[in-house]
Each structure stands twice: as C-alpha cells, then as structure tokens.
Design a protein around this motif. Sequence first.
Motif, mmCIF file in Angstrom:
data_model
loop_
_atom_site.group_PDB
_atom_site.id
_atom_site.type_symbol
_atom_site.label_atom_id
_atom_site.label_comp_id
_atom_site.label_asym_id
_atom_site.label_seq_id
_atom_site.Cartn_x
_atom_site.Cartn_y
_atom_site.Cartn_z
ATOM 1 N N GLN B 242 73.193 -29.189 27.520
ATOM 2 C CA GLN B 242 72.216 -30.167 28.005
ATOM 3 C C GLN B 242 71.059 -30.299 27.016
ATOM 4 O OE1 GLN B 242 70.933 -29.341 32.023
ATOM 5 N NE2 GLN B 242 72.813 -30.139 32.903
ATOM 6 N N HIS B 245 71.919 -32.413 24.085
ATOM 7 C CA HIS B 245 71.736 -33.859 24.291
ATOM 8 C C HIS B 245 70.274 -34.264 24.071
ATOM 9 C CE1 HIS B 245 75.569 -35.583 25.284
ATOM 10 N NE2 HIS B 245 75.855 -34.564 26.062
ATOM 11 N N ASP B 246 69.339 -33.364 24.400
ATOM 12 C CA ASP B 246 67.934 -33.673 24.124
ATOM 13 C C ASP B 246 67.709 -33.817 22.617
ATOM 14 O OD1 ASP B 246 67.548 -33.605 26.828
ATOM 15 O OD2 ASP B 246 66.451 -31.713 26.853
ATOM 16 N N VAL B 249 68.446 -37.294 21.634
ATOM 17 C CA VAL B 249 67.342 -38.186 21.996
ATOM 18 C C VAL B 249 66.250 -38.160 20.923
ATOM 19 C CG1 VAL B 249 65.574 -38.677 23.715
ATOM 20 C CG2 VAL B 249 67.811 -37.843 24.449
ATOM 21 N N ARG B 250 66.059 -37.010 20.312
ATOM 22 C CA ARG B 250 65.009 -36.901 19.292
ATOM 23 C C ARG B 250 65.391 -37.608 17.990
ATOM 24 N NH1 ARG B 250 62.377 -31.943 20.827
ATOM 25 N NH2 ARG B 250 61.403 -32.485 22.815
ATOM 26 N N LEU B 252 68.057 -40.108 17.583
ATOM 27 C CA LEU B 252 68.779 -41.380 17.681
ATOM 28 C C LEU B 252 68.067 -42.303 18.661
ATOM 29 C CD1 LEU B 252 72.398 -39.921 18.061
ATOM 30 C CD2 LEU B 252 71.416 -40.928 15.991
ATOM 31 N N VAL B 255 69.980 -44.266 22.355
ATOM 32 C CA VAL B 255 70.885 -43.114 22.430
ATOM 33 C C VAL B 255 71.600 -43.132 23.766
ATOM 34 C CG1 VAL B 255 69.066 -41.622 23.377
ATOM 35 C CG2 VAL B 255 70.951 -40.603 22.087
ATOM 36 N N ARG B 282 67.265 -22.633 24.303
ATOM 37 C CA ARG B 282 67.211 -24.025 24.760
ATOM 38 C C ARG B 282 65.989 -24.744 24.195
ATOM 39 N NH1 ARG B 282 67.460 -25.092 30.699
ATOM 40 N NH2 ARG B 282 67.971 -27.180 29.957
ATOM 41 N N HIS B 287 65.605 -29.261 18.427
ATOM 42 C CA HIS B 287 65.145 -29.342 17.044
ATOM 43 C C HIS B 287 66.303 -29.127 16.062
ATOM 44 C CE1 HIS B 287 60.908 -29.413 18.329
ATOM 45 N NE2 HIS B 287 61.308 -28.599 19.288
#
Lengths: 301, 301
Positions: B242, B245-246, B249-250, B252, B255, B282, B287
Amino acid sequence: MSQLATVHIGHWTGAGTGVTVLLPPEGTVGSGEVRGGAPATREFALLDPARMMDRVDAVVLSGGSAFGLAAADGVMRLLHERGSGFATPAGPVPIVVGMSLFDGVLGPHAPGPAEGRAAAVAALLGEPLRSGKVGAGTGATSGKHSGKLFPGGFGWAQRRIATGASPTQDTTIALAAVAVVNAWGDIIGPTGSPTFSDADGVPLPARGAGQGVAPQGLQATTLVVVITDARLSKLDCHLLAQSGHDGLVRALDPVHTRFDGDAVVALATGAAGIAGDTDALRAATPHVVADAIRGAATPAA
Amino acid sequence: MSQLATVHIGHWTGAGTGVTVLLPPEGTVGSGEVRGGAPATREFALLDPARMMDRVDAVVLSGGSAFGLAAADGVMRLLHERGSGFATPAGPVPIVVGMSLFDGVLGPHAPGPAEGRAAAVAALLGEPLRSGKVGAGTGATSGKHSGKLFPGGFGWAQRRIATGASPTQDTTIALAAVAVVNAWGDIIGPTGSPTFSDADGVPLPARGAGQGVAPQGLQATTLVVVITDARLSKLDCHLLAQSGHDGLVRALDPVHTRFDGDAVVALATGAAGIAGDTDALRAATPHVVADAIRGAATPAA
C-alpha cells in the motif's frame, strides 16, 4: 459561503473538539475507502460498491475519537424529522456516514447527538464556511511523528472541471474537497517540503513519542470528503475516493500510517445535471484534496 | 550488482518488449495490491493477506500485455527443476507472481516461457543490473495522457533503514524498489514538476489521444516491487505494498487511472535476520519507490 459544490456544510465548535456536518442534496450517490490503520467510522461497510445502498444523506466529521461517532445520532434524528432518508414502510432511514478523529476529548466530553444536530442546523442555516480550528478541526494537530504538535484543522478547496461536452453551454462541473487534518505526519507543500518548522510546534505530552513509535494513547487521522455536483455511479464514487487518498499522499508525509484513521468519502450530488467525466475528475482530485489539506492549517494563521 | 536487498534480478531484452525476473531467497514472504484500472496479473488473488500462501518464489515483470503473463511459465519450470516452491506430495509448486504491461507487442511477438526463463537465468548468473530501456522496461513509455510518448523504462533505488535496535551491532535493514514505468501520466520530480518537456516527447500514433481520453488500444501501467531483507508478516507486506502505491502518487501524475494497470508487490526476504519495523519501512517506502520510478527514465539519457 456555506455550500461547496451544492453540499451544505456547518460546524459546531466546542472546547478542544467539534463536529462538521455535510448535507448533500437529495439524490446524492456516495462511496468511500479507508487507508489508515486506526479508523473510527460509521456506515463505511455500506459504502462498499458491492452493497445495495448508494445514497448518502449526510456525512458527519467529529472529534472525540470513536465516542464522537455519536454525533451522527443527532443528525439521523434531524433528517428523520425532515423526512429525509431511504424510504421504508416504517418511514425514512437517513444514511449518515460518520468519521471521527482523536483530539484527546473522550467519554462524556466528546461530541454527541446534540452537537451533531447543532452542526447540521448550522449547515441548513447557511452560515459562512470557516476554516482552521473550527468544527471537527478544532482539536486537530499534525506532525506527531516528529514528537511535536504542529497545527492542524479544517480546510477546503474547490475548482471547476471541463466536461468536454457542448461548447455552447456551461458544461463545467464543480469538484471540491473538505479535509480535517489531524495527521501523524507533516503537512507538506506543493514542492514536498514540510509546511511547518520546529518553531511552529509544541512538544508532545511527556508520556513519550518518537519517530515510528506511537505515543501512548495519542492517535491521529485525516478525514476527507470529495464532492462533485456531477452525476456518478457508486462505483465511480469509489474510484474518486481512491483518488482522494492520493491527495493525502501529496500533502502529508508520512501518510496512511498505523496510527492514522485516514478515510475518504466521495459524494456525487448530480445537481449539475451532467454526467461526470470520471477520468478527468479523478485526475484533478489529488490536487484539490491536497489544497484542502494545506488550507486547514497555514503558517502564522 | 545484480542483487537488491538479497533479491537476484535479471533482464531479457527483446525488440520493443522484454522481461525482468526477481528471484528472492527461500523463505521470502510477499503480498501485493492493484490500484490501477487495467491490470494484467498472475497469482494476485493469492497475495491477499486472507489467503493461506505467504511465500513468493519469483516475481515476473513483462511486456506483451496479458500475453506476457506467459513468461511466468518458463520461470515456473526453471524453479521446479531446481526444486524450489511450495512442497506438495507431488513435488514443489513454485509461487510465481506475474505483472505485465502494454508495450504494443502482442500475440506471438509477446514474451513467452523462453524469454521468462532467459531473464531468470540472467538473474541467477548475476549479470550487472541495468536500468532504462531494458527488460520489462524496453518498450515502456510515459506521459500518454498528454497525447505524446515520453520516456519510460526500468528503474531501481535502495536505502538502508535504522531499526532502532541494539547500537552495538549492525541493525540497519535494506529497503529497495524496482519499477517498470509505462505510465499514462507524467513522471514528476521531487518538487512536483514533470520530468520531461514537450521536446522530449513524440506524438502518439494517429488513432487519437487527448486529455482524459484513452487512445484506442493504447494502455499504460506502472509495476513496482518493494523489497526488504527484514522479516515481515504477509499482512505487513500488504501494508508495505500500500505504501508502495503512495510512491507512485509522488512520482506520477495523473496516477492510478482507468488506463493504468498499476500494481505493487512487496517482498520481505528475512535474509537480514532482523524483524522489520513496519512503520519505519512504510514511512520510507514512498520515497524509495518514487526514486525508482524517476530512475527509470532520465532526461537526455
């Protein structure tokens, strides 16, 4: 303004805690998703796209941790008195979704039915919508992962989205978000840097905190409602809620932790009378949600 | 280097398509999550934390859209020959997770069992790990939402994470990510700006594209594998996925669209002999994943 994208919004603000109620128009479709480790919610099982019910009559954001879920009771009764809700032979059952955050106000001091009703009445009366330390954001803070309390609060943002339909009429739709920011992580700006520096924070209570370690009894949460006045299916609302979580990722770091009850609800009121372009809405949603989060707490506010 | 956090990685690179295979050590636990609208996967149902199986013997990333899932067949057979897999009375069943992306190479031209086996053999031989237009990233592009094709490819990143355990011994653990970036959206840098400008792109094929509209037959996908050499439960691996996936987001924007098959697998090899601090892992994962995505395609590369 007390409306965002045709949804009435009102606050009840108490001592270190509060309630914010969203009252969308009849016919609003909604869904939602939890991505944090410590949610306090009400009616979230019903928001699953596989469940039959697709209407949402109110969303209640509250302090008081899980105790604060009682605020929805007062909104239920108010809506029932007004004849709103899912029709049954015994009368309407309002579908009231609740999401609460930990602001340290527990038990008898937490918001209850009367406070929920007061926030709903404020929404109906059309009081100007305030941001910052109001409503459910009253006791909200951020940055707890660093051992300090930085500002949090209630924020909102909105923009208009082109639908790509006829150029001869207004075919833009509204996309808005409200956020109650009580995050474990820092609020980060558009270029990825924390919004607050050490000088803005106050040390956490002495029972202890540290990077990656939950201070005993201190939890966190960011709650978001994404709103559009376009028509969307419940499944599309679910996808919109997923994109709402991507907005948390843009504006909070760390995000979605074990100590956060991060949850997003997405509402499509349909009041614009236009079918929403789900892809365009989803592409814009992380930006609107990030703006709402950043608007909840600004330096030197 | 052909190892990341104790996982062997090898490429097979063909004409406009390819395969990348990850071979983690015996005892590796894994889970995963899909957040894109158009995934092509194999064994993802098994990665659900509610399912019994928690081991992963290989992860196969491939071009060729859903045809490319056949590459896993060759890896299955190679591992079976080597005696690897979940033990059954009839012999070992290797648990091989597959994720494919659309690079326009279909049918008989898509990677198959022989190409999957070749990539697995490369992983075992310890060839230096290359990034860019290699392996599953060979035919990968980005930025399709804008009507142009910008660079994509294969990238990786790693760092070490302090566990907070004894200061008298090495108690850091490795956290790494590989990414195959074939995104519908733009690759964005740490400050939120697109990595590529118009001059870096080539127009999409004439069948048409536009903001928010899928060009006919052109799909996208970003595939990520998060790796740690710490020990984690399958459920913790799910949470790590999960957070992976964050990372998308950072790096793209947009997304997780309808046209992306965005999927993340998280592997905990346990080779470091240390229990992982899930929260610290996590917090760092977005990063590391963002770094891996940005490393897949660099300007003027």
